[in-house]
Design an enzyme around this catalytic site. Structure first.
Site, PDB file in Angstrom:
ATOM      1  N   CYS A  58       0.758  -1.199   0.067  1.00 23.77           N
ATOM      2  CA  CYS A  58      -0.015   0.156  -0.158  1.00 23.77           C
ATOM      3  C   CYS A  58       0.954   1.329   0.032  1.00 23.77           C
ATOM      4  O   CYS A  58       1.721   1.379   0.881  1.00 23.77           O
ATOM      5  CB  CYS A  58      -0.908   0.009   1.283  1.00 23.77           C
ATOM      6  N   CYS A 114      -5.968   1.166   6.941  1.00 23.99           N
ATOM      7  CA  CYS A 114      -6.537   2.434   5.990  1.00 23.99           C
ATOM      8  C   CYS A 114      -6.885   3.658   6.743  1.00 23.99           C
ATOM      9  O   CYS A 114      -7.579   3.523   7.847  1.00 23.99           O
ATOM     10  CB  CYS A 114      -7.821   2.011   5.283  1.00 23.99           C
TER      11      CYS A 114
HETATM   12  N1  SAH Z   1      -7.073   9.226  -1.508  1.00 23.84           N
HETATM   13  C1  SAH Z   1      -7.479   8.250  -2.046  1.00 23.84           C
HETATM   14  C2  SAH Z   1      -6.527   6.872  -1.342  1.00 23.84           C
HETATM   15  C3  SAH Z   1      -6.058   7.090  -0.017  1.00 23.84           C
HETATM   16  S1  SAH Z   1      -7.239   6.553   1.253  1.00 23.84           S
HETATM   17  C4  SAH Z   1      -8.911   7.586  -1.498  1.00 23.84           C
HETATM   18  O1  SAH Z   1      -9.621   8.417  -1.036  1.00 23.84           O
HETATM   19  O2  SAH Z   1      -9.417   6.542  -2.122  1.00 23.84           O
HETATM   20  C5  SAH Z   1      -7.308   4.698   1.257  1.00 23.84           C
HETATM   21  C6  SAH Z   1      -8.805   4.075   1.721  1.00 23.84           C
HETATM   22  O3  SAH Z   1      -8.930   4.288   3.047  1.00 23.84           O
HETATM   23  C7  SAH Z   1      -9.769   4.867   0.993  1.00 23.84           C
HETATM   24  O4  SAH Z   1     -10.885   4.156   0.701  1.00 23.84           O
HETATM   25  C8  SAH Z   1     -10.608   5.512   2.272  1.00 23.84           C
HETATM   26  O5  SAH Z   1     -11.711   6.305   2.218  1.00 23.84           O
HETATM   27  C9  SAH Z   1      -9.958   4.835   3.572  1.00 23.84           C
HETATM   28  N2  SAH Z   1      -9.969   5.274   4.780  1.00 23.84           N
HETATM   29  C10 SAH Z   1      -9.747   6.721   5.123  1.00 23.84           C
HETATM   30  N3  SAH Z   1      -9.632   6.811   6.394  1.00 23.84           N
HETATM   31  C11 SAH Z   1     -10.090   5.533   7.067  1.00 23.84           C
HETATM   32  C12 SAH Z   1     -10.318   5.003   8.241  1.00 23.84           C
HETATM   33  N4  SAH Z   1     -10.333   5.821   9.525  1.00 23.84           N
HETATM   34  N5  SAH Z   1     -10.825   3.816   8.464  1.00 23.84           N
HETATM   35  C13 SAH Z   1     -10.973   2.860   7.342  1.00 23.84           C
HETATM   36  N6  SAH Z   1     -10.572   3.676   6.242  1.00 23.84           N
HETATM   37  C14 SAH Z   1     -10.307   4.701   5.796  1.00 23.84           C
END
Ligand code: SAH
Length: 346
Positions: A107, A339
């Site tokens: 990742c 994530c």
């Molecule tokens: N900006 C991109 C990639 C980074 S975030 C995007 O938004 O897809 C990667 C993933 O983690 C995204 O699906 C996002 O919504 C998720 N994510 C962000 N904060 C999170 C959290 N606190 N818990 C679980 N997933 C989260």
């Protein structure tokens, strides 16, 4: 720390060949150096053993190889590894190695901090400092591949752009990095094993389709109701759901590849029947699958993971409408590697 020497990895293969011609050497030398840089991941000129010492000195006098340094490694009890990665200018990003039975996934980050403002994401609280260069994204992959071989006895099999940053806000460099990762002269990985995850930038999704990219697309949807989405992802005021939907229809018409929607269900935010109905309707527009992701709390308590019952209700209605759905359990939570938890806490 900046010096006047040019970063050699900013040069294309053609430019490298031209450089060697300009110093009276053979163009072919450019191919050899290119291979060292992008296939073997060399970080110092002296590793280039089939290049004469004299030529290496010439390279040293003219160029440097800006590269990342894995500054800290944290290992989770579930096998997940988080790298704190120091960039040539001292800034830090994080990347994660996630092992499962038969594969390992990297990742990777695409920006230092993030330009977007998702309220549930720890990275959004860091100011976006800058975009990563193609080589800085590439280096994260090489570092994780090495760790995969060392700790899990297999090469890296998949890459997701789900680390820090919004990849489509660093479009050119992300695509250039993927080109080095997938091309035969580079790491030769299959595009099918790469997923770019975006919060949903319609114009750039269309551009991906026009550029005929071969990797997979995931969209962090989290709500199919405009009003709700704006509350949790304020940038969605400018990147609206109708525009997003249109861009995804365009993507599918050009690529014929299914989209993955990432979706977290939160208590009192999107756990009601109307939220499910809206998602089902949204999913019917373009062939897709839904990945329900577990929420990783980022400490202020506003967002709470929904009940099992709410999750099951989502699954029931999606399946009833023949929309494939999976639940993704978080990995590496004990080291803040899951994530949305990447926030350079170290
Ligand atoms: N900006 C991109 C990639 C980074 S975030 C995007 O938004 O897809 C990667 C993933 O983690 C995204 O699906 C996002 O919504 C998720 N994510 C962000 N904060 C999170 C959290 N606190 N818990 C679980 N997933 C989260």
């Amino acid at each position: 720390m900046s010096s006047k020497k040019k970063d050699i990895r900013a040069l294309s293969k053609e430019e490298l060949r031209d450089f060697f011609i300009s110093i009276g050497d053979k163009a072919f030398r450019g191919n050899q150096v290119y291979e060292w840089l992008w296939n073997k991941g060399a970080h110092v000129f002296d590793d280039m053993t089939n290049i004469s010492k004299e030529t290496r000195n010439h390279l040293k006098a003219n160029f440097e190889i800006n590269h990342i340094e894995v500054d800290s490694i944290q290992r989770s009890s579930d096998g997940t590894i988080k790298n704190g990665v120091k960039l040539h200018d001292g800034l830090i990003v994080e990347s994660v190695l996630i092992p499962t039975n038969k594969r390992t996934t990297a990742c990777v980050s695409s920006q230092v901090g993030c330009s977007l403002d998702c309220k549930f994401c720890a990275t959004a609280r860091l100011k976006r400092m800058r975009n990563l260069n193609p080589d800085e994204i590439f280096d994260q992959v090489v570092a994780i591949d090495k760790e995969s071989k060392l700790y899990h006895k297999m090469p890296l099999s998949n890459i997701v752009f789900m680390g820090m940053g919004e990849p489509l806000m660093n479009y050119k460099n992300v695509l250039a990095a993927i080109d080095k990762i997938t091309s035969e002269e580079g790491l030769g990985m299959s595009s099918k094993r790469i997923t770019v995850s975006t919060s949903g930038v319609p114009k750039m999704i269309k551009k991906l389709a026009d550029d005929e990219v071969k990797f997979n697309l995931a969209v962090s949807l989290h709500s199919a109701i405009q009003e709700t989405r704006e509350q949790i992802m304020p940038f969605a005021k400018s990147f609206t759901l109708p525009d997003l939907q249109e861009s995804l229809e365009y993507w599918y018409s050009k690529t014929k590849r299914k989209i993955t929607y990432e979706y977290i269900v939160w208590k009192d935010i999107n756990d009601a029947q109307r939220d499910i109905d809206a998602l089902v309707q949204f999913c019917k527009k373009v062939p897709c699958k839904v990945n329900l992701i577990e929420y990783n709390p980022i400490d202020d308590g506003i967002f709470q993971y929904a009940s099992n019952e709410a999750l099951e209700n989502y699954i029931f209605h999606l399946e009833k409408n023949r929309i494939p759905v999976t639940i993704r359990r978080s990995r590496g939570k004990d080291i803040d590697a899951a994530c949305g938890q990447l926030a350079n806490k170290q």
